[in-house]
Design a protein around this motif. Structure first.
Motif, PDB file in Angstrom:
ATOM      1  N   LEU A  94       0.835  -1.203   0.000  1.00  0.00           N
ATOM      2  CA  LEU A  94       0.000   0.000   0.000  1.00  0.00           C
ATOM      3  C   LEU A  94       0.869   1.253   0.000  1.00  0.00           C
ATOM      4  N   LEU A  95       1.879   1.276   0.842  1.00  0.00           N
ATOM      5  CA  LEU A  95       2.795   2.415   0.894  1.00  0.00           C
ATOM      6  C   LEU A  95       3.465   2.627  -0.467  1.00  0.00           C
ATOM      7  N   CYS A  96       3.971   1.549  -1.051  1.00  0.00           N
ATOM      8  CA  CYS A  96       4.644   1.653  -2.353  1.00  0.00           C
ATOM      9  C   CYS A  96       3.685   2.110  -3.449  1.00  0.00           C
ATOM     10  N   TYR A  97       2.464   1.648  -3.391  1.00  0.00           N
ATOM     11  CA  TYR A  97       1.482   2.035  -4.406  1.00  0.00           C
ATOM     12  C   TYR A  97       1.191   3.529  -4.310  1.00  0.00           C
ATOM     13  N   VAL A  98       0.896   4.004  -3.100  1.00  0.00           N
ATOM     14  CA  VAL A  98       0.566   5.418  -2.903  1.00  0.00           C
ATOM     15  C   VAL A  98       1.767   6.304  -3.238  1.00  0.00           C
ATOM     16  N   ALA A  99       2.970   5.852  -2.889  1.00  0.00           N
ATOM     17  CA  ALA A  99       4.187   6.635  -3.132  1.00  0.00           C
ATOM     18  C   ALA A  99       4.662   6.563  -4.586  1.00  0.00           C
ATOM     19  N   ASN A 100       4.017   5.708  -5.385  1.00  0.00           N
ATOM     20  CA  ASN A 100       4.365   5.546  -6.803  1.00  0.00           C
ATOM     21  C   ASN A 100       5.763   4.953  -6.987  1.00  0.00           C
ATOM     22  N   TRP A 101       6.021   3.876  -6.266  1.00  0.00           N
ATOM     23  CA  TRP A 101       7.263   3.123  -6.387  1.00  0.00           C
ATOM     24  C   TRP A 101       6.924   1.764  -7.007  1.00  0.00           C
ATOM     25  N   PRO A 102       6.736   1.706  -8.315  1.00  0.00           N
ATOM     26  CA  PRO A 102       6.218   0.480  -8.931  1.00  0.00           C
ATOM     27  C   PRO A 102       7.112  -0.747  -8.794  1.00  0.00           C
ATOM     28  N   THR A 103       8.422  -0.578  -8.872  1.00  0.00           N
ATOM     29  CA  THR A 103       9.305  -1.745  -8.759  1.00  0.00           C
ATOM     30  C   THR A 103       9.246  -2.329  -7.352  1.00  0.00           C
ATOM     31  N   ALA A 104       9.336  -1.473  -6.355  1.00  0.00           N
ATOM     32  CA  ALA A 104       9.238  -1.934  -4.962  1.00  0.00           C
ATOM     33  C   ALA A 104       7.873  -2.565  -4.710  1.00  0.00           C
ATOM     34  N   ARG A 105       6.830  -1.958  -5.288  1.00  0.00           N
ATOM     35  CA  ARG A 105       5.473  -2.495  -5.131  1.00  0.00           C
ATOM     36  C   ARG A 105       5.408  -3.918  -5.664  1.00  0.00           C
ATOM     37  N   SER A 106       5.994  -4.158  -6.828  1.00  0.00           N
ATOM     38  CA  SER A 106       5.970  -5.500  -7.406  1.00  0.00           C
ATOM     39  C   SER A 106       6.749  -6.496  -6.552  1.00  0.00           C
ATOM     40  N   LEU A 107       7.856  -6.058  -5.997  1.00  0.00           N
ATOM     41  CA  LEU A 107       8.657  -6.943  -5.147  1.00  0.00           C
ATOM     42  C   LEU A 107       7.915  -7.334  -3.881  1.00  0.00           C
ATOM     43  N   VAL A 108       7.270  -6.370  -3.228  1.00  0.00           N
ATOM     44  CA  VAL A 108       6.547  -6.716  -1.996  1.00  0.00           C
ATOM     45  C   VAL A 108       5.275  -7.492  -2.309  1.00  0.00           C
ATOM     46  N   TRP A 109       4.695  -7.258  -3.494  1.00  0.00           N
ATOM     47  CA  TRP A 109       3.555  -8.080  -3.909  1.00  0.00           C
ATOM     48  C   TRP A 109       4.006  -9.532  -4.003  1.00  0.00           C
ATOM     49  N   ALA A 110       5.152  -9.755  -4.633  1.00  0.00           N
ATOM     50  CA  ALA A 110       5.687 -11.113  -4.781  1.00  0.00           C
ATOM     51  C   ALA A 110       5.982 -11.742  -3.419  1.00  0.00           C
ATOM     52  N   ALA A 111       6.513 -10.955  -2.493  1.00  0.00           N
ATOM     53  CA  ALA A 111       6.780 -11.471  -1.141  1.00  0.00           C
ATOM     54  C   ALA A 111       5.475 -11.887  -0.466  1.00  0.00           C
ATOM     55  N   GLY A 112       4.440 -11.092  -0.633  1.00  0.00           N
ATOM     56  CA  GLY A 112       3.145 -11.414  -0.032  1.00  0.00           C
ATOM     57  C   GLY A 112       2.552 -12.690  -0.598  1.00  0.00           C
ATOM     58  N   ILE A 113       2.594 -12.826  -1.918  1.00  0.00           N
ATOM     59  CA  ILE A 113       2.027 -14.030  -2.534  1.00  0.00           C
ATOM     60  C   ILE A 113       2.859 -15.258  -2.163  1.00  0.00           C
ATOM     61  N   ALA A 114       4.160 -15.069  -1.975  1.00  0.00           N
ATOM     62  CA  ALA A 114       5.007 -16.180  -1.530  1.00  0.00           C
ATOM     63  C   ALA A 114       4.585 -16.662  -0.144  1.00  0.00           C
ATOM     64  N   CYS A 115       4.232 -15.736   0.732  1.00  0.00           N
ATOM     65  CA  CYS A 115       3.747 -16.109   2.075  1.00  0.00           C
ATOM     66  C   CYS A 115       2.467 -16.924   1.977  1.00  0.00           C
ATOM     67  N   VAL A 116       1.571 -16.509   1.105  1.00  0.00           N
ATOM     68  CA  VAL A 116       0.289 -17.233   0.947  1.00  0.00           C
ATOM     69  C   VAL A 116       0.542 -18.627   0.395  1.00  0.00           C
ATOM     70  N   ILE A 117       1.363 -18.725  -0.625  1.00  0.00           N
ATOM     71  CA  ILE A 117       1.658 -20.036  -1.208  1.00  0.00           C
ATOM     72  C   ILE A 117       2.322 -20.934  -0.168  1.00  0.00           C
ATOM     73  N   ALA A 118       3.232 -20.362   0.606  1.00  0.00           N
ATOM     74  CA  ALA A 118       3.904 -21.138   1.661  1.00  0.00           C
ATOM     75  C   ALA A 118       2.910 -21.650   2.692  1.00  0.00           C
ATOM     76  N   LEU A 119       1.874 -20.875   2.985  1.00  0.00           N
ATOM     77  CA  LEU A 119       0.851 -21.337   3.934  1.00  0.00           C
ATOM     78  C   LEU A 119       0.194 -22.634   3.460  1.00  0.00           C
ATOM     79  N   PHE A 120      -0.044 -22.730   2.164  1.00  0.00           N
ATOM     80  CA  PHE A 120      -0.649 -23.953   1.628  1.00  0.00           C
ATOM     81  C   PHE A 120       0.254 -25.161   1.779  1.00  0.00           C
ATOM     82  N   PHE A 121       1.557 -24.944   1.818  1.00  0.00           N
ATOM     83  CA  PHE A 121       2.506 -26.062   1.921  1.00  0.00           C
ATOM     84  C   PHE A 121       2.882 -26.387   3.362  1.00  0.00           C
ATOM     85  N   GLN A 122       2.220 -25.775   4.320  1.00  0.00           N
ATOM     86  CA  GLN A 122       2.460 -26.088   5.735  1.00  0.00           C
ATOM     87  C   GLN A 122       1.642 -27.294   6.171  1.00  0.00           C
ATOM     88  N   ILE A 123       0.749 -27.748   5.317  1.00  0.00           N
ATOM     89  CA  ILE A 123      -0.127 -28.864   5.710  1.00  0.00           C
ATOM     90  C   ILE A 123       0.510 -30.208   5.423  1.00  0.00           C
TER      91      ILE A 123
END
Length: 123
Positions: A94-123
């Motif tokens: 959200l911070l990166c989006y509002v601040a208009n930092w598109p590259t950082a935004r994409s990197l943290v988006w990827a980190a977030g989705i990695a956390c979600v995918i990792a949650l599925f593999f905890q089972i």
């Protein structure tokens, strides 16, 4: 309430923070036609509104991942850490989006989705 479940609550509310940023100051805001008003916005308001939509879009998969990992009795410490990681990534997003930092935004988006995918593999 587990930390992961608290993260679900935080994430459920975060899109409204983005909406508040989009409407900050309410310059000419028309509560009778809020979508039309937002569609005319530029700059940080438009980006905050776009972030709001993306934050809502990310909720179902995160909610499902936390619930599935919990029901499958994955180690609670791992569920909590991954949920916290997702929340931090999305707040940073959200911070990166509002601040208009598109590259950082994409990197943290990827980190977030990695956390979600990792949650599925905890089972």
């Amino acid at each position: 309430m587990t930390i992961a479940f608290a993260c679900v609550l935080v994430m459920g509310l975060l899109p409204y923070v983005a909406a508040g940023i989009a409407k900050k100051g309410f310059e000419g805001y028309d509560n009778g036609a809020p979508r039309e008003w937002l569609a005319k916005q530029t700059g940080f308001r438009a980006r905050a509104n776009a972030a709001q939509a993306n934050l809502f879009e990310s909720l179902p998969l995160f909610f499902a991942a936390v619930i599935i990992a919990s029901v499958a009795h994955a180690p609670q410490e791992r569920i909590d850490l991954l949920a916290i990681g997702f929340v931090i990534a999305r707040m940073t997003y959200l911070l990166c989006y509002v601040a208009n930092w598109p590259t950082a935004r994409s990197l943290v988006w990827a980190a977030g989705i990695a956390c979600v995918i990792a949650l599925f593999f905890q089972i």
